[in-house]
Design an enzyme around this catalytic site. Sequence first.
Site, PDB file in Angstrom:
ATOM      1  N   TYR A  33       0.904  -1.216  -0.096  1.00  0.00           N
ATOM      2  CA  TYR A  33       0.258   0.191   0.152  1.00  0.00           C
ATOM      3  C   TYR A  33       0.673   1.088   0.068  1.00  0.00           C
ATOM      4  O   TYR A  33       2.085   1.002   0.257  1.00  0.00           O
ATOM      5  CB  TYR A  33      -1.022   0.000   1.136  1.00  0.00           C
ATOM      6  CG  TYR A  33      -0.387   0.516   2.504  1.00  0.00           C
ATOM      7  CD1 TYR A  33       0.458  -0.403   3.334  1.00  0.00           C
ATOM      8  CD2 TYR A  33      -0.493   1.675   3.163  1.00  0.00           C
ATOM      9  CE1 TYR A  33       1.034  -0.188   4.542  1.00  0.00           C
ATOM     10  CE2 TYR A  33       0.141   2.008   4.246  1.00  0.00           C
ATOM     11  CZ  TYR A  33       0.868   1.108   5.020  1.00  0.00           C
ATOM     12  OH  TYR A  33       1.439   1.420   6.158  1.00  0.00           O
ATOM     13  N   LYS A 146       6.407  -2.186   2.107  1.00  0.00           N
ATOM     14  CA  LYS A 146       5.323  -1.562   2.807  1.00  0.00           C
ATOM     15  C   LYS A 146       4.034  -2.430   2.492  1.00  0.00           C
ATOM     16  O   LYS A 146       3.250  -2.316   1.544  1.00  0.00           O
ATOM     17  CB  LYS A 146       5.125  -0.064   2.142  1.00  0.00           C
ATOM     18  CG  LYS A 146       4.281   0.782   2.720  1.00  0.00           C
ATOM     19  CD  LYS A 146       4.320   2.122   2.351  1.00  0.00           C
ATOM     20  CE  LYS A 146       3.318   2.984   3.125  1.00  0.00           C
ATOM     21  NZ  LYS A 146       3.308   3.224   4.462  1.00  0.00           N
ATOM     22  N   GLU A 179      11.900   2.896  14.394  1.00  0.00           N
ATOM     23  CA  GLU A 179      10.759   3.945  14.166  1.00  0.00           C
ATOM     24  C   GLU A 179       9.463   4.003  14.711  1.00  0.00           C
ATOM     25  O   GLU A 179       9.553   2.850  15.602  1.00  0.00           O
ATOM     26  CB  GLU A 179      10.867   3.737  12.427  1.00  0.00           C
ATOM     27  CG  GLU A 179      10.089   2.224  12.221  1.00  0.00           C
ATOM     28  CD  GLU A 179       9.963   1.950  10.740  1.00  0.00           C
ATOM     29  OE1 GLU A 179       9.612   3.043   9.961  1.00  0.00           O
ATOM     30  OE2 GLU A 179       9.713   0.736  10.313  1.00  0.00           O
ATOM     31  N   LEU A 203      11.083   1.349   7.448  1.00  0.00           N
ATOM     32  CA  LEU A 203      10.311   1.605   5.923  1.00  0.00           C
ATOM     33  C   LEU A 203      11.172   2.929   5.576  1.00  0.00           C
ATOM     34  O   LEU A 203      11.667   3.861   6.171  1.00  0.00           O
ATOM     35  CB  LEU A 203       9.057   2.145   6.386  1.00  0.00           C
ATOM     36  CG  LEU A 203       8.391   2.608   4.951  1.00  0.00           C
ATOM     37  CD1 LEU A 203       7.838   1.124   4.439  1.00  0.00           C
ATOM     38  CD2 LEU A 203       7.197   3.476   4.926  1.00  0.00           C
TER      39      LEU A 203
END
Length: 281
Positions: A33, A146, A179, A203
Amino acid sequence: MPELAYVNGKISSIEMAMVPVEDRGYQFGDAVYEVIVSYSGRLFALEEHLERLEGSMCELDFPPISRETVRHSIQDLFKQADLPRAALYLQISRGVGPRNHAFPETRKLQVVMTVRKVDEKPAMLRREGTAAITLKDFRWGRCDIKTVQLLANVLAKQKATESGVDDAIFVAEDEVVREATSSNVFIVADGVVITHPLTQNILPGITRAVVIDLCKDVNLALEERFYYLKDLYSADEVFMTGTITEVLPLVKIDGQIIGDGKVGPVSKQLYGALHEKINNS
Ligand code: PMP
């Protein structure tokens, strides 16, 4: 103006949009996505999002799809919704077929989108900064792709919410700071801006890359290197970056005050520079 959905070329209201029960995204998390936002009626960093989408699909051995076609579908849906400040969600799954772990014979991807008004962060959070907790990183080993497999991120965000804070930051076994649940994390220490390097554990955020470039533009020293939980606590400033997050300062982590507890000058400068870039793009 309307909030809309798109399923393989068919546009409808979001409530009316349906995907088949045997969609592999639904059963296996076998889907990728992107979230792309607009400012004043213009999509920001569309090519960068398309590039990352192709990278995610390639890593998972999805059949290729023409960038032209995806770009055109995105632009068309965005235009029809006519929302100046929109968040467009795009999901591509490996397709629909009888439940079986191995890839299906039919190589027909399932493309789904929604476009909605952006759920803006409250102005007070941006003015005064926000708080987070840290958690052990219990995600899989390919966080650079992702995918819609976001259960660990969902559980972490829920834990943050139940703890009365805005977000959770994943920290590895060896205390390397990775993250947040939907944002990258930066610290500022002795005038140097530091963020985790691009590895399979985070990411490759589009906003992260923009902010790194902005640091160069405004002559801020920038290092992409590992840093640890103790560095997070002792930093002068900490901020998160993301498409919706933009540049969001963290002034309290695990109950500890960061710096002087106020939004710092580097966070303010980079937030301003990001908006300048958006306005000029
Ligand atoms: N890390 C994670 C885990 C995310 O989900 C996101 C948001 N997609 C980000 C970082 C930030 O990426 P971007 O700047 O591309 O929105």
